[in-house]
Design a protein around this motif. Structure first.
Motif, PDB file in Angstrom:
ATOM      1  N   GLU A   1       0.822  -1.195   0.000  1.00  0.00           N
ATOM      2  CA  GLU A   1       0.000   0.000   0.000  1.00  0.00           C
ATOM      3  C   GLU A   1       0.863   1.254   0.000  1.00  0.00           C
ATOM      4  OE1 GLU A   1      -3.214   2.472  -0.102  1.00  0.00           O
ATOM      5  OE2 GLU A   1      -3.129   0.308  -0.414  1.00  0.00           O
ATOM      6  N   ASN A   2       1.954   1.241   0.770  1.00  0.00           N
ATOM      7  CA  ASN A   2       2.863   2.393   0.795  1.00  0.00           C
ATOM      8  C   ASN A   2       3.504   2.621  -0.566  1.00  0.00           C
ATOM      9  OD1 ASN A   2       2.365   2.945   3.478  1.00  0.00           O
ATOM     10  ND2 ASN A   2       4.116   1.741   4.227  1.00  0.00           N
ATOM     11  N   GLN A   3       3.856   1.529  -1.261  1.00  0.00           N
ATOM     12  CA  GLN A   3       4.456   1.660  -2.581  1.00  0.00           C
ATOM     13  C   GLN A   3       3.460   2.244  -3.583  1.00  0.00           C
ATOM     14  OE1 GLN A   3       5.937  -2.242  -3.536  1.00  0.00           O
ATOM     15  NE2 GLN A   3       7.939  -1.841  -2.592  1.00  0.00           N
ATOM     16  N   ARG A   4       2.181   1.792  -3.463  1.00  0.00           N
ATOM     17  CA  ARG A   4       1.157   2.336  -4.347  1.00  0.00           C
ATOM     18  C   ARG A   4       0.966   3.828  -4.104  1.00  0.00           C
ATOM     19  NH1 ARG A   4      -1.416  -2.790  -3.607  1.00  0.00           N
ATOM     20  NH2 ARG A   4      -2.532  -2.015  -1.780  1.00  0.00           N
ATOM     21  N   GLN A   5       1.070   4.237  -2.837  1.00  0.00           N
ATOM     22  CA  GLN A   5       0.900   5.636  -2.500  1.00  0.00           C
ATOM     23  C   GLN A   5       2.053   6.479  -3.021  1.00  0.00           C
ATOM     24  OE1 GLN A   5       0.428   5.674   1.735  1.00  0.00           O
ATOM     25  NE2 GLN A   5      -1.707   4.983   1.681  1.00  0.00           N
ATOM     26  N   ARG A   6       3.257   5.903  -3.046  1.00  0.00           N
ATOM     27  CA  ARG A   6       4.423   6.654  -3.502  1.00  0.00           C
ATOM     28  C   ARG A   6       4.524   6.715  -5.022  1.00  0.00           C
ATOM     29  NH1 ARG A   6       7.046   3.870   0.831  1.00  0.00           N
ATOM     30  NH2 ARG A   6       7.846   2.349  -0.670  1.00  0.00           N
ATOM     31  N   ALA A   7       3.941   5.741  -5.720  1.00  0.00           N
ATOM     32  CA  ALA A   7       4.056   5.694  -7.169  1.00  0.00           C
ATOM     33  C   ALA A   7       3.320   6.873  -7.795  1.00  0.00           C
ATOM     34  CB  ALA A   7       3.482   4.385  -7.692  1.00  0.00           C
ATOM     35  N   PRO A   8       3.960   7.591  -8.714  1.00  0.00           N
ATOM     36  CA  PRO A   8       3.295   8.728  -9.353  1.00  0.00           C
ATOM     37  C   PRO A   8       2.142   8.257 -10.226  1.00  0.00           C
ATOM     38  CG  PRO A   8       5.383   8.278 -10.423  1.00  0.00           C
ATOM     39  CD  PRO A   8       5.328   7.402  -9.202  1.00  0.00           C
ATOM     40  N   SER A   9       1.085   9.032 -10.273  1.00  0.00           N
ATOM     41  CA  SER A   9      -0.072   8.700 -11.088  1.00  0.00           C
ATOM     42  C   SER A   9       0.234   8.968 -12.557  1.00  0.00           C
ATOM     43  CB  SER A   9      -1.269   9.537 -10.654  1.00  0.00           C
ATOM     44  OG  SER A   9      -1.025  10.911 -10.932  1.00  0.00           O
ATOM     45  N   LYS A  10      -0.618   8.430 -13.441  1.00  0.00           N
ATOM     46  CA  LYS A  10      -0.459   8.694 -14.871  1.00  0.00           C
ATOM     47  C   LYS A  10      -0.573  10.192 -15.146  1.00  0.00           C
ATOM     48  CE  LYS A  10      -2.085   4.227 -16.606  1.00  0.00           C
ATOM     49  NZ  LYS A  10      -3.112   3.539 -17.437  1.00  0.00           N
ATOM     50  N   ARG A  11      -1.457  10.850 -14.426  1.00  0.00           N
ATOM     51  CA  ARG A  11      -1.629  12.289 -14.613  1.00  0.00           C
ATOM     52  C   ARG A  11      -0.367  13.041 -14.217  1.00  0.00           C
ATOM     53  NH1 ARG A  11      -6.340  16.005 -11.775  1.00  0.00           N
ATOM     54  NH2 ARG A  11      -5.688  18.003 -12.695  1.00  0.00           N
ATOM     55  N   SER A  12       0.240  12.614 -13.104  1.00  0.00           N
ATOM     56  CA  SER A  12       1.471  13.258 -12.646  1.00  0.00           C
ATOM     57  C   SER A  12       2.605  13.040 -13.643  1.00  0.00           C
ATOM     58  CB  SER A  12       1.866  12.717 -11.274  1.00  0.00           C
ATOM     59  OG  SER A  12       3.092  13.276 -10.840  1.00  0.00           O
ATOM     60  N   LEU A  13       2.715  11.815 -14.174  1.00  0.00           N
ATOM     61  CA  LEU A  13       3.759  11.514 -15.150  1.00  0.00           C
ATOM     62  C   LEU A  13       3.557  12.320 -16.431  1.00  0.00           C
ATOM     63  CD1 LEU A  13       4.031   7.639 -14.729  1.00  0.00           C
ATOM     64  CD2 LEU A  13       5.702   9.341 -14.019  1.00  0.00           C
ATOM     65  N   ALA A  14       2.297  12.462 -16.848  1.00  0.00           N
ATOM     66  CA  ALA A  14       2.006  13.235 -18.046  1.00  0.00           C
ATOM     67  C   ALA A  14       2.352  14.705 -17.841  1.00  0.00           C
ATOM     68  CB  ALA A  14       0.535  13.084 -18.419  1.00  0.00           C
ATOM     69  N   THR A  15       2.052  15.225 -16.650  1.00  0.00           N
ATOM     70  CA  THR A  15       2.391  16.614 -16.335  1.00  0.00           C
ATOM     71  C   THR A  15       3.900  16.813 -16.354  1.00  0.00           C
ATOM     72  OG1 THR A  15       0.411  16.896 -14.985  1.00  0.00           O
ATOM     73  CG2 THR A  15       2.230  18.430 -14.587  1.00  0.00           C
ATOM     74  N   ARG A  16       4.619  15.866 -15.780  1.00  0.00           N
ATOM     75  CA  ARG A  16       6.076  15.963 -15.748  1.00  0.00           C
ATOM     76  C   ARG A  16       6.660  15.987 -17.156  1.00  0.00           C
ATOM     77  NH1 ARG A  16       9.174  11.154 -12.883  1.00  0.00           N
ATOM     78  NH2 ARG A  16       8.628  10.145 -14.858  1.00  0.00           N
ATOM     79  N   GLU A  17       6.168  15.099 -18.032  1.00  0.00           N
ATOM     80  CA  GLU A  17       6.676  15.065 -19.401  1.00  0.00           C
ATOM     81  C   GLU A  17       6.338  16.353 -20.144  1.00  0.00           C
ATOM     82  OE1 GLU A  17       8.719  12.710 -20.904  1.00  0.00           O
ATOM     83  OE2 GLU A  17       8.848  12.251 -18.768  1.00  0.00           O
TER      84      GLU A  17
END
Length: 222
Positions: free
Chosen positions: A7-23
């Motif tokens: 659960e902690n790993q899922r919480q730390r993983a960036p969302s698709k939206r976050s990854l798209a924003t970063r790119e």
């Protein structure tokens, strides 16, 4: 692995939206840095181009210097792989020649920057900024020098009578000429009083690569 750890790993993983924003931020930064240089592209400009708040640029990219380094690094690994794959293939096809070694280094870059779309065209101009400013030496050394040293060793084997200093000097001359194709093709067309139609971009890349290779090989052998 416990459910809590998962659960902690899922919480730390960036969302698709976050990854798209970063790119999107990286793409905007790449374009503006390539057009205006490091000083000319502000965080505010990058945020506006990416259609995000300035705080998000800092969140995903860190300081302006860190963002610049990240943007340069982003495509360097793919470029290194293309060059080293070309060299490995050339070795399976027979003894290496100087022209073949230079082709393996130059052709992937020219192909990407002329035929890889706006992003790679911007990246070519960005690398020209990096190569012309000593303050980015640490980025060049980290991103490009490992591959460069592989090619320097192959050239030295072909030209055993040449000193390492001479080979390195000519290699830098070659890189400068290669980068000029990303920044000064308009100058070539202007001096020749001609322009190549857009649908002949592939032929243009082949022509420019052939001219550049002949020019650089003659320089190494001089």
């Amino acid at each position: 692995m416990t459910e809590k750890v998962k659960e902690n790993q899922r919480q730390r993983a960036p969302s698709k939206r976050s990854l798209a924003t970063r790119e999107r931020i990286y793409d905007a930064a790449e374009q503006l840095f390539s057009e205006r240089g490091f000083e000319g592209a502000s965080i505010r400009d990058i945020a506006r181009a990416a259609d995000v708040q300035g705080a998000l640029v800092n969140h995903h990219g860190g300081s302006k210097e860190a963002l610049f380094a990240t943007v340069v690094t982003r495509r360097a690994q793919e470029l290194a792989r293309l060059r080293q794959d070309a060299l490995a293939l050339a070795k399976t096809e027979g003894p290496l020649t100087l022209r073949r070694i230079l082709t393996c280094f130059i052709a992937p870059f020219i192909d990407k920057t002329l035929n890889g779309g706006a992003a790679w065209s911007a990246y070519g101009r960005l690398i020209a900024h990096v190569s012309s400013d000593v303050r980015w030496q640490h980025i060049a050394q980290r991103c490009f020098d490992p591959t460069v040293r592989v090619f320097l060793a192959e050239i030295a084997a072909i030209l055993p009578e040449s000193s390492q200093q001479k080979i390195s000097t000519h290699f830098v001359f070659m890189v400068s000429a290669m980068l000029s194709l990303c920044t000064s093709r308009w100058r070539i067309a202007g001096l020749a009083d001609s322009a190549r139609p857009q649908d002949a971009a592939g032929d243009l890349a082949a022509d420019l690569t052939a001219h550049l290779l002949a020019f650089c090989e003659a320089g190494f052998r001089s």
